[in-house]
Write an enzyme that holds these catalytic residues in place. Structure first.
Site: not given
Length: 248
Positions: A9, A11, A94, A96, A166, A172, A212
């Site tokens: 991904n 991003k 996701h 985010e 996730e 991150g 991660s």
């Protein structure tokens, strides 16, 4: 036997030049891989990287989509547009998107169904925050997200959907769920799918871990019985690192 799937991904990273160079280098290092290799790229890179990946095992994914076919939705993009541009997969829900752009369980469900209508393979995400984990609510949160995501989704659609667990606290942050922690939740998710659709479907659905993931922990993660791959962020931005993940 479920085919492993490693999805990078990107991003909001990469340009056409860097993206094409990445595809060339990764394609040269794949060999006869038995892993499904997916790059989740910004919208502007879908068409050029689909062309760059022609004749290689690399598939291209979008990172988001709208749940309507068309309309007055400035800045949005439809499933049909993604398919036309060359996307084979699309990431849905996701963390985010949930955190920064008001994605909800309901919109995840609408997007999941629309992706299937358009012939895209959804990678649908779920996972708990650190506060939810520390409160002992991991299973309750994941259960709510999974049940809501698959509301009205047929068995035939479900079996081709990829689920990505996730944990938000591991994205991150450099903080990774242990392989055992990831397996525990992913095993729970597989059990939910079995309850909803039966054991045949649950045994075929591919479930990834994301959070991660790095070359030094991918092998341990992939050794777990219910983990079929990884949804990778930062470690997917360099060809050598991504190849180490694919060639685990």
């Amino acid at each position: 036997m479920r085919k492993p799937i490693i999805a990078g991904n990107w991003k909001m990273h990469m340009t056409m030049d860097t993206g094409r160079a990445f595809v060339r280098e990764v394609a040269a290092g794949l060999g006869d891989t038995e892993v499904e290799v997916v790059l989740c790229v910004p919208f502007t890179l879908i068409q050029p990287l689909k062309a760059a990946a022609e004749g290689t095992p690399i598939k291209i994914a979008a990172q988001n989509m709208h749940f309507e076919d068309s309309g007055a939705y400035t800045g949005e993009i439809s499933a049909e547009m993604l398919k036309e541009a060359g996307a084979a997969y699309v990431v849905i829900g996701h963390s985010e998107r949930r955190q920064y752009f008001n994605e909800t369980d309901e919109t995840v469900n609408l997007k999941l169904k629309k992706a299937h209508e358009a012939g895209l393979i959804p990678i649908v995400c779920c996972g708990e925050t650190l506060e939810e984990r520390e409160a002992g609510n991991t299973e309750a949160v994941v259960r709510r997200q999974v049940i809501a995501a698959f509301e009205g989704v047929s068995p035939e659609q479900t079996v081709t959907t990829v689920i990505a667990y996730e944990p938000v606290w591991a994205i991150g942050t450099g903080r990774t769920a242990t392989a055992a922690q990831a397996q525990e939740v992913i095993g729970y998710i597989r059990g939910l799918i079995e309850t909803m659709y039966g054991d045949v479907i649950s045994e075929e659905v591919r479930i990834q871990y994301g959070g991660s993931v790095k070359p030094d922990n991918i092998e341990e993660i992939m050794n777990e019985v219910d983990i079929d791959g990884a949804l990778v962020g930062g470690a997917s931005l360099k060809p050598d690192s991504f190849l180490s993940l694919v060639n685990f």
